[in-house]
Design a protein around this motif. Structure first.
Motif, PDB file in Angstrom:
ATOM      1  N   PHE A  89       7.909   7.593   2.575  1.00 26.59           N
ATOM      2  CA  PHE A  89       8.863   6.683   1.934  1.00 26.59           C
ATOM      3  C   PHE A  89       9.859   6.141   2.953  1.00 26.59           C
ATOM      4  O   PHE A  89      10.275   4.981   2.867  1.00 26.59           O
ATOM      5  CB  PHE A  89       9.596   7.375   0.790  1.00 26.59           C
ATOM      6  CG  PHE A  89      10.377   6.417  -0.068  1.00 26.59           C
ATOM      7  CD1 PHE A  89       9.731   5.655  -1.022  1.00 26.59           C
ATOM      8  CD2 PHE A  89      11.746   6.261   0.089  1.00 26.59           C
ATOM      9  CE1 PHE A  89      10.426   4.748  -1.809  1.00 26.59           C
ATOM     10  CE2 PHE A  89      12.457   5.365  -0.683  1.00 26.59           C
ATOM     11  CZ  PHE A  89      11.794   4.611  -1.645  1.00 26.59           C
ATOM     12  N   GLN A  90      10.235   6.956   3.921  1.00 27.57           N
ATOM     13  CA  GLN A  90      11.106   6.459   4.989  1.00 27.57           C
ATOM     14  C   GLN A  90      10.419   5.341   5.763  1.00 27.57           C
ATOM     15  O   GLN A  90      11.060   4.356   6.156  1.00 27.57           O
ATOM     16  CB  GLN A  90      11.472   7.604   5.929  1.00 27.57           C
ATOM     17  CG  GLN A  90      12.439   8.618   5.331  1.00 27.57           C
ATOM     18  CD  GLN A  90      12.664   9.807   6.242  1.00 27.57           C
ATOM     19  OE1 GLN A  90      12.273   9.817   7.407  1.00 27.57           O
ATOM     20  NE2 GLN A  90      13.301  10.853   5.703  1.00 27.57           N
ATOM     21  N   PHE A  92       0.826  -1.216   0.000  1.00 24.61           N
ATOM     22  CA  PHE A  92       0.000   0.000   0.000  1.00 24.61           C
ATOM     23  C   PHE A  92       0.857   1.262   0.000  1.00 24.61           C
ATOM     24  O   PHE A  92       0.627   2.191  -0.790  1.00 24.61           O
ATOM     25  CB  PHE A  92      -0.937  -0.005   1.204  1.00 24.61           C
ATOM     26  CG  PHE A  92      -1.531   1.345   1.505  1.00 24.61           C
ATOM     27  CD1 PHE A  92      -2.256   2.042   0.546  1.00 24.61           C
ATOM     28  CD2 PHE A  92      -1.351   1.936   2.754  1.00 24.61           C
ATOM     29  CE1 PHE A  92      -2.790   3.301   0.823  1.00 24.61           C
ATOM     30  CE2 PHE A  92      -1.883   3.183   3.034  1.00 24.61           C
ATOM     31  CZ  PHE A  92      -2.598   3.877   2.069  1.00 24.61           C
ATOM     32  N   LEU A  93       1.869   1.331   0.862  1.00 29.67           N
ATOM     33  CA  LEU A  93       2.707   2.524   0.938  1.00 29.67           C
ATOM     34  C   LEU A  93       3.428   2.779  -0.384  1.00 29.67           C
ATOM     35  O   LEU A  93       3.594   3.933  -0.801  1.00 29.67           O
ATOM     36  CB  LEU A  93       3.715   2.384   2.081  1.00 29.67           C
ATOM     37  CG  LEU A  93       3.127   2.385   3.500  1.00 29.67           C
ATOM     38  CD1 LEU A  93       4.234   2.131   4.517  1.00 29.67           C
ATOM     39  CD2 LEU A  93       2.415   3.696   3.814  1.00 29.67           C
ATOM     40  N   ALA A 146      -4.384  -0.908   5.430  1.00 31.52           N
ATOM     41  CA  ALA A 146      -3.622  -0.909   4.181  1.00 31.52           C
ATOM     42  C   ALA A 146      -4.515  -1.312   3.010  1.00 31.52           C
ATOM     43  O   ALA A 146      -4.410  -0.755   1.911  1.00 31.52           O
ATOM     44  CB  ALA A 146      -2.419  -1.845   4.290  1.00 31.52           C
ATOM     45  N   GLY A 147      -5.393  -2.266   3.235  1.00 31.31           N
ATOM     46  CA  GLY A 147      -6.311  -2.681   2.184  1.00 31.31           C
ATOM     47  C   GLY A 147      -7.341  -1.624   1.858  1.00 31.31           C
ATOM     48  O   GLY A 147      -7.721  -1.440   0.689  1.00 31.31           O
ATOM     49  N   ILE A 148      -7.823  -0.917   2.875  1.00 30.92           N
ATOM     50  CA  ILE A 148      -8.776   0.173   2.632  1.00 30.92           C
ATOM     51  C   ILE A 148      -8.109   1.274   1.819  1.00 30.92           C
ATOM     52  O   ILE A 148      -8.677   1.795   0.861  1.00 30.92           O
ATOM     53  CB  ILE A 148      -9.316   0.715   3.973  1.00 30.92           C
ATOM     54  CG1 ILE A 148     -10.048  -0.380   4.747  1.00 30.92           C
ATOM     55  CG2 ILE A 148     -10.251   1.904   3.732  1.00 30.92           C
ATOM     56  CD1 ILE A 148     -10.351  -0.017   6.195  1.00 30.92           C
ATOM     57  N   GLY A 149      -6.874   1.610   2.197  1.00 38.94           N
ATOM     58  CA  GLY A 149      -6.139   2.607   1.430  1.00 38.94           C
ATOM     59  C   GLY A 149      -5.928   2.175  -0.006  1.00 38.94           C
ATOM     60  O   GLY A 149      -6.062   2.978  -0.944  1.00 38.94           O
ATOM     61  N   LEU A 150      -5.607   0.904  -0.210  1.00 37.83           N
ATOM     62  CA  LEU A 150      -5.404   0.396  -1.567  1.00 37.83           C
ATOM     63  C   LEU A 150      -6.714   0.434  -2.356  1.00 37.83           C
ATOM     64  O   LEU A 150      -6.707   0.702  -3.569  1.00 37.83           O
ATOM     65  CB  LEU A 150      -4.843  -1.028  -1.519  1.00 37.83           C
ATOM     66  CG  LEU A 150      -4.236  -1.545  -2.822  1.00 37.83           C
ATOM     67  CD1 LEU A 150      -2.980  -0.777  -3.180  1.00 37.83           C
ATOM     68  CD2 LEU A 150      -3.933  -3.031  -2.728  1.00 37.83           C
ATOM     69  N   PHE A 151      -7.836   0.186  -1.701  1.00 34.02           N
ATOM     70  CA  PHE A 151      -9.145   0.284  -2.343  1.00 34.02           C
ATOM     71  C   PHE A 151      -9.367   1.682  -2.906  1.00 34.02           C
ATOM     72  O   PHE A 151      -9.796   1.845  -4.055  1.00 34.02           O
ATOM     73  CB  PHE A 151     -10.228  -0.067  -1.322  1.00 34.02           C
ATOM     74  CG  PHE A 151     -11.631   0.301  -1.726  1.00 34.02           C
ATOM     75  CD1 PHE A 151     -12.230  -0.275  -2.836  1.00 34.02           C
ATOM     76  CD2 PHE A 151     -12.359   1.215  -0.981  1.00 34.02           C
ATOM     77  CE1 PHE A 151     -13.540   0.056  -3.195  1.00 34.02           C
ATOM     78  CE2 PHE A 151     -13.659   1.563  -1.333  1.00 34.02           C
ATOM     79  CZ  PHE A 151     -14.242   0.981  -2.456  1.00 34.02           C
ATOM     80  N   TYR A 152      -9.031   2.711  -2.141  1.00 37.75           N
ATOM     81  CA  TYR A 152      -9.199   4.074  -2.635  1.00 37.75           C
ATOM     82  C   TYR A 152      -8.225   4.384  -3.766  1.00 37.75           C
ATOM     83  O   TYR A 152      -8.571   5.100  -4.721  1.00 37.75           O
ATOM     84  CB  TYR A 152      -9.062   5.079  -1.492  1.00 37.75           C
ATOM     85  CG  TYR A 152     -10.330   5.169  -0.658  1.00 37.75           C
ATOM     86  CD1 TYR A 152     -11.442   5.852  -1.143  1.00 37.75           C
ATOM     87  CD2 TYR A 152     -10.419   4.557   0.575  1.00 37.75           C
ATOM     88  CE1 TYR A 152     -12.613   5.920  -0.404  1.00 37.75           C
ATOM     89  CE2 TYR A 152     -11.583   4.613   1.318  1.00 37.75           C
ATOM     90  CZ  TYR A 152     -12.685   5.295   0.819  1.00 37.75           C
ATOM     91  OH  TYR A 152     -13.854   5.346   1.549  1.00 37.75           O
ATOM     92  N   LEU A 153      -7.022   3.827  -3.708  1.00 35.89           N
ATOM     93  CA  LEU A 153      -6.079   4.038  -4.808  1.00 35.89           C
ATOM     94  C   LEU A 153      -6.545   3.317  -6.071  1.00 35.89           C
ATOM     95  O   LEU A 153      -6.335   3.813  -7.188  1.00 35.89           O
ATOM     96  CB  LEU A 153      -4.690   3.551  -4.409  1.00 35.89           C
ATOM     97  CG  LEU A 153      -3.992   4.347  -3.309  1.00 35.89           C
ATOM     98  CD1 LEU A 153      -2.642   3.722  -2.986  1.00 35.89           C
ATOM     99  CD2 LEU A 153      -3.817   5.811  -3.707  1.00 35.89           C
ATOM    100  N   ARG A 154      -7.182   2.165  -5.924  1.00 36.51           N
ATOM    101  CA  ARG A 154      -7.737   1.451  -7.078  1.00 36.51           C
ATOM    102  C   ARG A 154      -8.846   2.266  -7.727  1.00 36.51           C
ATOM    103  O   ARG A 154      -8.952   2.321  -8.954  1.00 36.51           O
ATOM    104  CB  ARG A 154      -8.275   0.091  -6.641  1.00 36.51           C
ATOM    105  CG  ARG A 154      -7.193  -0.931  -6.313  1.00 36.51           C
ATOM    106  CD  ARG A 154      -6.803  -1.743  -7.514  1.00 36.51           C
ATOM    107  NE  ARG A 154      -7.931  -2.460  -8.082  1.00 36.51           N
ATOM    108  CZ  ARG A 154      -8.029  -2.816  -9.366  1.00 36.51           C
ATOM    109  NH1 ARG A 154      -7.088  -2.500 -10.210  1.00 36.51           N
ATOM    110  NH2 ARG A 154      -9.082  -3.480  -9.803  1.00 36.51           N
TER     111      ARG A 154
END
Length: 413
Positions: free
Chosen positions: A77-78, A63-64, A391-399
């Motif tokens: 990024f760090q 996700f990051l 992390a999955g919720i964040g990835l959902f919004y990026l999708r």
């Protein structure tokens, strides 16, 4: 809401993760809610993560990395770098990770390292993923590493993806070895094929542990190799689900042994959404109309269930990818164009807007997919991981923001 709101939601989740991480010696970890055995009984506990993809550090790193590609941020990024450092450290220590599991094993970590190395242009991370895969591919296949979550059925599409990208026949040969292992372990009738996984008396339907996932993995390999035995086996696995389909429920039953009577779920892992996902991809591979019709059946059931939840019990919707609203919405989004049903896409965006208004803008904890089977603890507690949490919720919004570049983790292809 605009796509900018989706990016802001993902960034808000990442910054929350950054604030909550535990860092030592340039290595990062998180504490989160997980289901674990306590005195012989499974219940929710809070502990630090292992390195795995499903609910561990590799999932957070994916996700990051995807967020960094959309909106570079030196501080985040760090955190990504220190997370990768800890993954590398953990792999150098004694661990209990399985071998070929995408979600809970070393193969999934190898894939995550390879993926994020490509996403953020770190060839050294990508090479480390390939080196880990090189270590794995000659190992024997444990008898219990079978399904998408736990073994060969999840590993085959990953290996095919890396084979095509790297043009390295080792990964194709490993996928073939895993497929032959699955054919050897299968139970067969004249018309169907299924797998009885540990802890169950019957072959299961559905994606994560059942015939949808097994069948699709074999079809993916069959489409690349053009070997009839894999194509036939994949379709026979789908036949097992057809023979168990309930016309009354317009769904496929959850046949796990702890259910006294079959349940009819709507989840990526069990039930209509995951079956629909398998048929959508299988239709792309084979162009067989019956597969698209089955996908539409699963999508309709998924749509109806999510509409009902949002209209009658919106507070009960967890946002996990595995067995929550985000996973179901993503599958609806995948299918909307293929079956020409724009209301599926509209509902996915409706859920996304609901999440922003209910949780992000009010700074309220996002409900996770962590369920306490003991009933002693609190289900739905916030957790950082990919398939169950933040992390999955964040990835959902990026999708939702960039579905062409941000690849799904619900099926690797």
């Amino acid at each position: 809401m605009s796509s900018q709101h989706y990016l802001e939601a993902a960034e808000s989740i990442a910054k929350h993760l950054q604030r909550e991480c535990i860092s030592f010696n340039n290595r990062s970890n998180w504490q989160g809610a997980v289901v674990d055995s306590v005195n012989g009984q499974f219940q929710v506990v809070t502990r630090t993560f292992d390195a795995s993809l499903y609910n561990g550090l590799a999932g957070v790193a994916v996700f990051l990395a995807e967020l960094h590609r959309q909106k570079p941020d030196d501080i985040l990024f760090q955190t990504l770098e220190s997370t990768v450092n800890n993954i590398q450290h953990m792999l150098g220590q004694p661990h209990k990770l399985s071998t070929f599991s995408l979600h809970a094993g070393q193969l999934g970590i190898a894939y995550a390292m390879w993926r994020i190395g490509g996403v953020v242009n770190r060839p050294d991370w990508k090479e480390q993923g390939l080196n880990l895969l090189q270590h794995i591919h000659t190992l024997p296949i444990p008898d219990d590493e079978l399904d998408v979550i736990g073994g060969a059925a999840g590993a085959i599409p990953v290996l095919l993806k890396i084979y095509q990208a790297e043009d390295d026949d080792r990964w194709l040969s490993t996928a073939v070895r895993l497929a032959d292992f699955l054919l050897e372990k299968a139970s067969k009738t004249e018309t169907a094929m299924y797998w009885v996984t540990p802890g169950n008396e019957h072959g299961l339907t559905g994606y994560s542990h059942g015939s949808a996932g097994f069948g699709l993995a074999l079809l993916e390999l069959g489409a690349i190799t053009q070997r009839e035995q894999y194509l036939k086996a994949g379709l026979m696995a789908f036949n097992y689900e057809r023979e168990n389909f309930s016309a009354q429920h317009q769904n496929w039953p959850d046949l796990r042994s702890f259910n006294q009577t079959p349940q009819f779920n709507s989840m990526w892992c069990h039930g209509a959404p995951g079956v629909a996902l398998s048929r959508l991809r299988a239709y792309q591979l084979l162009q067989e109309p019956s597969l698209l019709q089955e996908a539409l059946t699963g999508l309709n059931t998924t749509h109806q269930q999510l509409v009902q939840q949002l209209s009658t019990q919106p507070d009960q919707v967890n946002f996990s990818l595995c067995h929550g609203g985000a996973g179901n919405a993503e599958i609806l989004l995948m299918g909307a164009e293929m079956v020409q049903r724009p209301e599926f896409s509209q509902l996915a965006h409706q859920l996304a807007v609901f999440g922003i208004q209910k949780y992000q803008l009010t700074d309220t904890a996002w409900p996770s997919g962590v369920h306490d089977p003991s009933g002693l603890g609190e289900s739905g507690r916030e957790t950082p991981g990919l398939m169950l949490g933040l992390a999955g919720i964040g990835l959902f919004y990026l999708r939702l923001l960039d579905p062409q570049r941000v690849e799904t983790v619900l099926h690797i292809r």
